[in-house]
Design an enzyme around this catalytic site. Sequence first.
Site, short mmCIF file in Angstrom:
data_model
loop_
_atom_site.label_atom_id
_atom_site.label_comp_id
_atom_site.label_asym_id
_atom_site.label_seq_id
_atom_site.Cartn_x
_atom_site.Cartn_y
_atom_site.Cartn_z
N HIS A 172 0.85 -1.20 0.00
CA HIS A 172 0.00 0.00 0.00
C HIS A 172 0.89 1.26 0.00
O HIS A 172 0.88 2.04 0.96
CB HIS A 172 -0.87 -0.07 1.26
N GLU A 275 -0.83 1.38 -5.48
CA GLU A 275 -0.60 0.15 -4.71
C GLU A 275 -0.60 -1.08 -5.62
O GLU A 275 -1.53 -1.24 -6.44
CB GLU A 275 -1.70 0.01 -3.65
O1 TA6 Z 1 -6.10 1.74 -0.60
C1 TA6 Z 1 -7.07 2.74 -0.40
C2 TA6 Z 1 -7.81 2.49 0.91
O2 TA6 Z 1 -8.48 1.25 0.86
C3 TA6 Z 1 -8.75 3.65 1.17
O3 TA6 Z 1 -10.10 3.25 1.06
C4 TA6 Z 1 -8.37 4.11 2.58
O4 TA6 Z 1 -9.13 3.42 3.54
C5 TA6 Z 1 -6.89 3.73 2.62
O5 TA6 Z 1 -6.87 2.44 2.00
C6 TA6 Z 1 -6.23 3.78 3.96
O6 TA6 Z 1 -6.71 2.76 4.78
P1 TA6 Z 1 -6.18 2.73 6.33
O7 TA6 Z 1 -6.82 1.50 6.91
O8 TA6 Z 1 -4.69 2.62 6.27
O9 TA6 Z 1 -6.60 4.03 6.92
#
Ligand code: TA6
Length: 309
Positions: A172, A275
């Site tokens: 991520h 990601e």
């Molecule tokens: O990858 C994008 C996502 O799924 C968004 O929807 C947002 O929730 C982000 O990840 C961050 O997630 P987190 O659980 O690290 O706050």
Amino acid sequence: MTMAELSALNEQFALHDQLVFREGPGGLGICEITNGHAVASVALQGAQLLSWIPRGEQPVIWLSRDARFEVGRSIRGGVPVCWPWFGPHATQPSFPAHGFVRTVPWRVCETKILEDGATFVAFRVTRTDTTDVFWPHTVELELAVKVGVTLEFDLVTRNTGSESITIGEALHSYFSVGDVRHIAVEGLEGCVYIDKLDSGKRKQQSGPVVFDAETDRIYLDASAECLINDPRMQRRIRIVKSGSRSTVVWNPWVDKAERMGDMGENGYLNMVCVESANAADDVVTIAPGDEHHLRVSYRLESLAGKRAP
Ligand code: TA6
């Protein structure tokens, strides 16, 4: 992490002046890497890379100024490992988003200096009573990181059990950009994506991805190389991957960033997540005895001489 644990780690895995373990904010163990190509740091919690700065360059990986370093809490920014599901759990709303491995301690299993002067470090997370609550399977998960002119990851899932398993996963990655309103992400043209901000509708990407509002998309069957073009910083970031059929693109924009509380003032303007994942339709099934590799490489390239819009 105690001083005794850090000393034992350094005793076994430190690499002269290239790699050392120190206590970071919140008492978290941090692996610090310095070589002729770059400097980097990785939190032992979640094996989460926090920074990568090629020599003579500005940081490539973004870390929030308001990131909270607490045991059991995901750190905002860097390269969190999402596994063995991406996003909310399919059936257990109380389970953590993006799986559980990004907030548990990983152990170091190997460090070495590579022939080209880059630094290699590998981490593993082992099965415990805690992990069994979320994922009662006999699986080995390893993350290998190479820090050099490029930054490379290999996320390995080994099915050492007797049943097939199906996983969702992502690296991520948060990237630093001059101004998200003036970048473009190339490589996803024509791909179908799930728009998480429009009831999960499936749409088709036309042209490069540009940003003028909250953006949260899972591009499917998207194995191609991506480029983050950043004319403000006169650079682009090349993303080359294998073993990943999904690419997730995300920026929270101002309102969600404020609700999140750890993005830092206007932090959303200087980051974008691109990601490398296997999510939604692209989850991966691994037969007993098999293993799956999600690999990605990041390279910084200059746009010197090209005009900013
Ligand atoms: O990858 C994008 C996502 O799924 C968004 O929807 C947002 O929730 C982000 O990840 C961050 O997630 P987190 O659980 O690290 O706050």
